[in-house]
Enzyme design. Structure first.
Site, short mmCIF file in Angstrom:
data_model
loop_
_atom_site.label_atom_id
_atom_site.label_comp_id
_atom_site.label_asym_id
_atom_site.label_seq_id
_atom_site.Cartn_x
_atom_site.Cartn_y
_atom_site.Cartn_z
N LYS A 1 13.69 9.16 19.45
CA LYS A 1 13.12 8.72 20.74
C LYS A 1 11.67 8.32 20.56
O LYS A 1 11.24 7.30 21.06
CB LYS A 1 13.18 9.85 21.79
CG LYS A 1 14.48 10.12 22.46
CD LYS A 1 15.02 9.04 23.34
CE LYS A 1 15.79 8.03 22.56
NZ LYS A 1 17.15 8.25 22.25
N CYS B 1 23.42 -10.37 22.82
CA CYS B 1 22.61 -11.10 23.80
C CYS B 1 23.28 -10.88 25.14
O CYS B 1 24.32 -10.24 25.23
CB CYS B 1 22.62 -12.58 23.48
SG CYS B 1 22.13 -12.94 21.78
N LYS C 1 19.96 -3.03 23.66
CA LYS C 1 20.71 -1.87 24.12
C LYS C 1 22.04 -1.71 23.38
O LYS C 1 22.39 -0.62 22.95
CB LYS C 1 20.96 -2.01 25.63
CG LYS C 1 21.66 -0.82 26.26
CD LYS C 1 20.75 0.37 26.32
CE LYS C 1 21.43 1.62 26.81
NZ LYS C 1 20.68 2.82 26.42
N GLU D 1 17.13 13.59 17.20
CA GLU D 1 17.11 12.75 18.40
C GLU D 1 15.68 12.65 18.96
O GLU D 1 15.25 11.57 19.39
CB GLU D 1 18.08 13.32 19.44
CG GLU D 1 18.10 12.64 20.79
CD GLU D 1 18.47 11.15 20.76
OE1 GLU D 1 18.90 10.65 19.72
OE2 GLU D 1 18.29 10.49 21.81
N GLU E 1 11.30 4.99 18.40
CA GLU E 1 11.78 3.72 18.93
C GLU E 1 10.97 3.21 20.13
O GLU E 1 10.90 2.02 20.35
CB GLU E 1 13.28 3.75 19.25
CG GLU E 1 13.71 4.56 20.42
CD GLU E 1 15.23 4.52 20.64
OE1 GLU E 1 15.87 3.54 20.29
OE2 GLU E 1 15.76 5.51 21.18
N ARG F 1 19.93 -6.31 26.92
CA ARG F 1 20.76 -6.69 25.78
C ARG F 1 19.99 -7.51 24.74
O ARG F 1 20.52 -7.84 23.69
CB ARG F 1 21.95 -7.52 26.27
CG ARG F 1 22.79 -6.82 27.31
CD ARG F 1 23.92 -7.70 27.75
NE ARG F 1 24.84 -7.92 26.66
CZ ARG F 1 25.85 -7.14 26.35
NH1 ARG F 1 26.09 -6.05 27.07
NH2 ARG F 1 26.64 -7.41 25.34
#
Ligand code: M6R
Length: 616
Positions: free
Chosen positions: A493, A2, A611, A489, A496, A27
């Site tokens: 991408k 958080c 993140k 990757e 997500e 976050r």
């Protein structure tokens, strides 16, 4: 994981904290809340949803006071709803807390507190912690700082906390273990800022103290911060650092999204990564963190790379680099698996931990374990002063600048840049690389940023291609050799940020299963540059074509063969295979970005993600 922030001083605290929460929203964005103290009363406002939702529930008239703590949440214990949102208040109503982390033994503590008559409104571990502090304070008749310290000695887990006591409303108590915490210091200690990173306070002060694990600080206006070790109460002298961060680095600067800004920043970010390290004129690579431990690297039996997510994909690229260029065996491990499977680690192992945030809980735990078993740990992090950077024996920062979009972009390319430098340096040191080859690599590396610029110019064309994928339920990404991790990757991408299912595969593996997916119009993104096993990739493309799959190929400029077969091609400039991931990645980032935007997804804050994953 958080974000927490707080202010104590003489300015209006609410706008500072709200702006800080917006900057920390990367976050977690399941819920948000603040505690405001106006000089006589403390009020808590909190809600499910984003900081913007919180702003809507705080009445204008209540937005006053010079003390405020705030929280933006990524839910771990308890569903994201108003009640589970922070701040949490103790049973007496005196204490309030914001917390980033997890209290693992909260169940036991909750049971004990319940026996002593405490009641709980939420399902959170944090509400248990604030009541434990209250109980400790009551039993020991001590000040808040002492109570927090004693309580924290009873908990197992991770935390960055800020605690406010209405009975003593001239101070904040903060503490850290495992989760980051920075304290910004105003001129002559006239005000203080607290935050999970320095972004909430960079326009107010450049002076900050980063708490170390197991440290607790008492912050009171007009005097120096007092820091103590939580376990033994020993005093710690605050180490004030000058912040390098500036405002433009954390603003969108005209881009629609941070992700797009960060994609476009890559030419500069890659240059910043190799600046001062890659010295083609002198024919050297200078890296203090490697040089200091060069004998450990040269005599390593193997390199174990530990990472998660995108950083793990960068680790896979590094496996190709280190094995080919430095001739050192490499194993690339998911940190979460490595730490729990009793791996064999020896003093002859070099562990490289890769992490943008430097705070990923699994990666941190894995390197602590490897260290304890005698391995030398080298950290590749972006965030300066982060936990992984500090836990490593030595390391190197990527210097990519803040990455705010939850989907990693420039973190990936800068990690690969740094890992390439290390591989080249070791290749040279170990005598595996002829001088002429080494020099050629250095020169080629220096050309990468301008080649990335060139690819970025195709953005509009890539957007056009993206418009054909908006309704597809699934996609396949294929690549070989150095570009197999790029395929992984690319798929990550897309899934997500657009929520379209996507899988990355080594191109040659397609016929062992995924080919079953291919039917008329099924999208397959293939990296088919003219290096490595180009002909074999061309055969794979033929196999897709004959099953009527839709092919989007990333090819080298001037390619004719693939162009004739593919539905769309995206060209990248000529590049040696070892450096190609730095280029082939770019169109895949743009493709995902445009698909996600066109589907109306929140690309900077995709659902369920945050993140930095500072919990298991
Ligand atoms: O901060 P880290 O590099 O340790 O983070 C690792 C992953 O959590 C991260 O790469 C994640 O997979 C991103 N969402 C990828 O875009």
């Amino acid at each position: 994981m958080c974000g927490i922030t707080g202010y104590i001083g003489s300015r209006d605290a609410y706008p500072i904290v709200i702006k800080g929460l917006q900057r920390l929203e990367y976050r977690g964005y399941d819920s948000a809340g603040v505690l405001l103290y106006d000089g006589s009363n403390a009020q808590v406002y909190k809600t499910k949803g984003k900081v913007a939702d919180l702003q809507a529930v705080v009445p204008d008239l209540q937005q006053k006071g010079t003390i405020c703590i705030g929280h933006t949440r990524w839910a771990t214990h308890g569903v994201p709803n108003d009640v589970n949102s922070h701040p949490h208040v103790s049973n007496s109503g005196d204490l309030a807390i914001v917390h980033n982390g997890i209290i693992e033994n909260y169940d036991t503590i909750k049971a004990e507190l319940t026996q002593r008559g405490y009641t709980f409104k939420s399902d959170t571990d944090t509400e248990v912690l604030v009541n434990l502090i209250e109980e400790v304070q009551k039993v020991n008749q001590c000040k808040l700082g002492k109570a927090v310290q004693l309580a924290l000695n009873e908990v197992i887990g991770a935390y960055a906390i800020a605690v406010f006591d209405q009975k003593k409303p001239d101070e904040l108590v903060v503490a850290k273990l495992g989760s980051p915490l920075a304290i910004g210091i105003g001129e002559n200690n006239s005000e203080f800022f607290v935050a999970s990173d320095a972004s909430p306070f960079i326009e107010y002060t450049k002076n900050a103290v980063y708490l170390d694990d197991e440290e607790l600080a008492i912050i009171k206006v007009g005097r120096d911060i007092r820091i103590r070790k939580i376990h033994d109460d020993s005093q710690v002298s605050p180490e004030v650092q000058a912040l390098q961060l500036n405002l433009s680095q954390i603003e969108k600067e005209g881009f629609d999204h941070f992700m797009l800004k960060e994609i476009y920043e890559q030419p500069k970010a890659i240059k910043d990564t190799y600046r001062g390290r890659l010295l083609p004129n002198e024919g050297i690579i200078r890296m203090a963190g490697v040089e200091e431990y060069i004998e450990r690297f040269k005599s390593a039996d193997r390199i174990i790379i530990i990472a998660c997510g995108t950083s793990w994909h960068a680790g896979l690229v590094a496996e190709y680099l280190f094995e080919e260029i430095a001739r050192i065996p490499v194993e690339v491990e998911y940190a979460s698996e490595f730490r729990y499977r009793n791996p064999i680690i020896t003093e002859k192992d070099v562990v490289i931990a890769i992490s943008q945030s430097g705070e990923t809980a699994d990666s941190l735990a894995a390197i602590k374990m490897a260290k304890a078993q005698g391995a030398y740990v080298f950290g590749v992090c972006n965030v300066v002063g982060s936990s992984i950077a500090r836990e490593s024996h030595s390391g190197a920062y990527t210097h990519a600048g803040p990455e705010i979009g939850v989907a990693s972009t420039k973190a990936f390319t800068t990690q690969i840049t740094l890992l390439t430098l290390i591989a080249l340096k070791l290749g040279k040191e170990k005598g595996n690389l002829a001088n002429s080859d080494f020099h050629a690599h250095l020169q080629n590396m220096e050309l990468i940023p301008s080649k990335v610029e060139k690819i970025l110019k195709q953005d509009a064309a890539i957007k056009e291609i993206a418009s054909e994928f908006l309704e597809t339920p699934s996609c396949l990404y294929l690549g070989r050799g150095y570009n197999f991790p790029v395929a992984l990757e690319g798929a990550l991408k897309l899934k997500e940020i657009s929520y379209i299912h996507a899988e990355g595969y080594p191109a040659a593996e397609m016929k062992h299963g995924p080919i079953a997916l291919i039917e008329d119009g099924y999208p397959v993104i293939v990296i088919a540059i003219n290096k490595g096993h180009y002909e074999k990739v061309v055969s794979n493309i033929q196999e897709i074509k004959s099953r009527k799959g839709k092919i989007i190929a990333v090819v080298t400029e001037g390619d004719v063969t693939v162009k004739e077969m593919a539905d769309h091609v995206i060209e990248i400039p000529e590049v040696e295979e070892a450096l190609s991931p730095l280029l082939t990645t770019i169109p895949l980032q743009l493709l995902s970005y445009h698909v996600a935007v066109a589907r109306g997804c929140n690309v900077d804050q995709p659902r369920n993600l945050a993140k930095s994953v500072t919990v298991e």
